[in-house]
Design a protein around this motif. Structure first.
Motif, PDB file in Angstrom:
ATOM      1  N   ILE A 138       0.852  -1.186   0.000  1.00 26.78           N
ATOM      2  CA  ILE A 138       0.000   0.000   0.000  1.00 26.78           C
ATOM      3  C   ILE A 138       0.889   1.237   0.000  1.00 26.78           C
ATOM      4  O   ILE A 138       1.890   1.290   0.714  1.00 26.78           O
ATOM      5  N   LEU A 139       0.534   2.212  -0.832  1.00 26.39           N
ATOM      6  CA  LEU A 139       1.233   3.497  -0.896  1.00 26.39           C
ATOM      7  C   LEU A 139       0.228   4.604  -0.625  1.00 26.39           C
ATOM      8  O   LEU A 139      -0.915   4.528  -1.086  1.00 26.39           O
ATOM      9  N   VAL A 140       0.643   5.647   0.074  1.00 31.12           N
ATOM     10  CA  VAL A 140      -0.183   6.816   0.306  1.00 31.12           C
ATOM     11  C   VAL A 140       0.673   8.033  -0.001  1.00 31.12           C
ATOM     12  O   VAL A 140       1.851   8.075   0.363  1.00 31.12           O
ATOM     13  N   THR A 141       0.087   9.027  -0.675  1.00 32.75           N
ATOM     14  CA  THR A 141       0.846  10.220  -1.041  1.00 32.75           C
ATOM     15  C   THR A 141       0.382  11.429  -0.236  1.00 32.75           C
ATOM     16  O   THR A 141      -0.683  11.419   0.376  1.00 32.75           O
ATOM     17  N   SER A 142       1.177  12.485  -0.290  1.00 36.05           N
ATOM     18  CA  SER A 142       0.870  13.697   0.464  1.00 36.05           C
ATOM     19  C   SER A 142      -0.397  14.382  -0.028  1.00 36.05           C
ATOM     20  O   SER A 142      -1.010  15.143   0.707  1.00 36.05           O
ATOM     21  N   GLN A 143      -0.813  14.110  -1.270  1.00 35.78           N
ATOM     22  CA  GLN A 143      -2.046  14.695  -1.797  1.00 35.78           C
ATOM     23  C   GLN A 143      -3.246  13.756  -1.628  1.00 35.78           C
ATOM     24  O   GLN A 143      -4.280  13.932  -2.261  1.00 35.78           O
ATOM     25  N   GLY A 144      -3.095  12.748  -0.769  1.00 35.50           N
ATOM     26  CA  GLY A 144      -4.209  11.888  -0.416  1.00 35.50           C
ATOM     27  C   GLY A 144      -4.502  10.751  -1.379  1.00 35.50           C
ATOM     28  O   GLY A 144      -5.535  10.106  -1.279  1.00 35.50           O
ATOM     29  N   ARG A 145      -3.600  10.479  -2.281  1.00 38.72           N
ATOM     30  CA  ARG A 145      -3.819   9.373  -3.203  1.00 38.72           C
ATOM     31  C   ARG A 145      -3.308   8.083  -2.572  1.00 38.72           C
ATOM     32  O   ARG A 145      -2.335   8.077  -1.831  1.00 38.72           O
ATOM     33  N   GLY A 146      -3.969   6.987  -2.888  1.00 37.74           N
ATOM     34  CA  GLY A 146      -3.564   5.685  -2.389  1.00 37.74           C
ATOM     35  C   GLY A 146      -3.451   4.701  -3.529  1.00 37.74           C
ATOM     36  O   GLY A 146      -4.053   4.874  -4.591  1.00 37.74           O
ATOM     37  N   LYS A 147      -2.665   3.669  -3.311  1.00 42.16           N
ATOM     38  CA  LYS A 147      -2.453   2.675  -4.359  1.00 42.16           C
ATOM     39  C   LYS A 147      -2.157   1.337  -3.704  1.00 42.16           C
ATOM     40  O   LYS A 147      -1.365   1.259  -2.768  1.00 42.16           O
ATOM     41  N   LEU A 148      -2.811   0.280  -4.173  1.00 46.29           N
ATOM     42  CA  LEU A 148      -2.497  -1.085  -3.771  1.00 46.29           C
ATOM     43  C   LEU A 148      -1.817  -1.765  -4.945  1.00 46.29           C
ATOM     44  O   LEU A 148      -2.284  -1.668  -6.078  1.00 46.29           O
ATOM     45  N   VAL A 149      -0.696  -2.432  -4.674  1.00 43.28           N
ATOM     46  CA  VAL A 149       0.092  -3.073  -5.715  1.00 43.28           C
ATOM     47  C   VAL A 149       0.485  -4.463  -5.229  1.00 43.28           C
ATOM     48  O   VAL A 149       0.732  -4.659  -4.036  1.00 43.28           O
ATOM     49  N   ASN A 150       0.566  -5.400  -6.144  1.00 41.06           N
ATOM     50  CA  ASN A 150       1.024  -6.740  -5.797  1.00 41.06           C
ATOM     51  C   ASN A 150       2.509  -6.679  -5.445  1.00 41.06           C
ATOM     52  O   ASN A 150       3.301  -6.057  -6.156  1.00 41.06           O
ATOM     53  N   LEU A 151       2.903  -7.334  -4.366  1.00 37.61           N
ATOM     54  CA  LEU A 151       4.282  -7.321  -3.884  1.00 37.61           C
ATOM     55  C   LEU A 151       5.273  -7.848  -4.919  1.00 37.61           C
ATOM     56  O   LEU A 151       6.413  -7.396  -4.977  1.00 37.61           O
ATOM     57  N   ASP A 152       4.850  -8.766  -5.761  1.00 33.68           N
ATOM     58  CA  ASP A 152       5.788  -9.323  -6.745  1.00 33.68           C
ATOM     59  C   ASP A 152       6.190  -8.307  -7.826  1.00 33.68           C
ATOM     60  O   ASP A 152       7.057  -8.580  -8.645  1.00 33.68           O
ATOM     61  N   GLN A 153       5.612  -7.102  -7.802  1.00 26.37           N
ATOM     62  CA  GLN A 153       6.020  -6.027  -8.705  1.00 26.37           C
ATOM     63  C   GLN A 153       7.372  -5.425  -8.297  1.00 26.37           C
ATOM     64  O   GLN A 153       7.951  -4.645  -9.032  1.00 26.37           O
ATOM     65  N   PHE A 154       7.851  -5.802  -7.098  1.00 34.80           N
ATOM     66  CA  PHE A 154       9.088  -5.232  -6.557  1.00 34.80           C
ATOM     67  C   PHE A 154      10.116  -6.341  -6.324  1.00 34.80           C
ATOM     68  O   PHE A 154      10.252  -6.850  -5.214  1.00 34.80           O
ATOM     69  N   PRO A 155      10.845  -6.740  -7.366  1.00 32.92           N
ATOM     70  CA  PRO A 155      11.823  -7.819  -7.197  1.00 32.92           C
ATOM     71  C   PRO A 155      12.984  -7.388  -6.297  1.00 32.92           C
ATOM     72  O   PRO A 155      13.246  -6.197  -6.122  1.00 32.92           O
ATOM     73  N   VAL A 156      13.663  -8.365  -5.738  1.00 33.15           N
ATOM     74  CA  VAL A 156      14.812  -8.096  -4.870  1.00 33.15           C
ATOM     75  C   VAL A 156      15.916  -7.420  -5.677  1.00 33.15           C
ATOM     76  O   VAL A 156      16.202  -7.794  -6.811  1.00 33.15           O
ATOM     77  N   ALA A 157      16.524  -6.409  -5.084  1.00 36.45           N
ATOM     78  CA  ALA A 157      17.628  -5.676  -5.711  1.00 36.45           C
ATOM     79  C   ALA A 157      18.746  -5.523  -4.686  1.00 36.45           C
ATOM     80  O   ALA A 157      18.610  -5.922  -3.533  1.00 36.45           O
TER      81      ALA A 157
END
Length: 183
Positions: free
Chosen positions: A138-157
């Protein structure tokens, strides 16, 4: 009891970690500490086994503008990861076993690489999770926007890489919160 403000002496309380009897002798446990000014470190709990009334320093901060944004207890035997978010919308997943164990009075190493011609990224969140026990971000921004994203979108780096763009931000918007939702 004693007021906690008495022993803070001008410092800020970030969070409280519950420590039970015998935990400070467990070599499988470590504190994961991440600062706003782009530093991450693991410190074994056994370095805190002799806490005095004055307390012990957990980390060295870069300067007076730096602050601890996350301090959590992790089990080094778990297959844990850490998902870190920068204010400019970047995200980076780090493998826990790739983070070196450092001493109490060290600053740590860089989370994100500095992009050419830009200032060091500001880290706004760091979320440890156990591999296979989390699936949503889950992401939340300073302008009140939110976003749900599947964790597998962020591979290990690796540490000190730019990271992936986790959210396309509008002018003046920044990421203020990022978290991992456990199953």
């Amino acid at each position: 009891g004693t007021s906690y403000t008495k022993f803070l002496r001008g410092q800020t309380l970030t969070n409280i970690i519950q420590i039970e009897e015998g935990m400070l002798d467990d070599s499988d446990l470590a504190f994961l500490i991440v600062t706003k000014q782009n530093k991450i470190k693991l410190t074994s709990v056994d370095q805190f086994s002799a806490i005095t009334k004055a307390g012990l320093r957990m980390a060295v901060l870069a300067d007076e503008d730096d602050e601890v944004i996350s301090a959590t207890l992790v089990n080094l035997t778990d297959d844990f990861r850490v998902l870190c978010f920068s204010a400019d919308g970047r995200a980076l997943t780090l493998k826990g076993s790739d983070l070196p164990l450092l001493g109490r009075v060290t600053a740590g190493s860089k989370v994100f690489a500095t992009r050419k011609g830009q200032a060091d990224p500001i880290v706004v969140a760091a979320c440890p999770y156990v591999e296979g026990k989390a699936d949503t971000v889950i992401l939340v921004t300073s302008q009140g926007r939110g976003k749900l994203v599947n964790l597998d979108q962020f591979p290990v780096a690796n540490r000190n890489t730019v990271g992936l763009l986790s959210a396309k931000l509008k002018e003046g918007d920044t990421v203020t919160y990022g978290g991992v939702i456990s199953q």
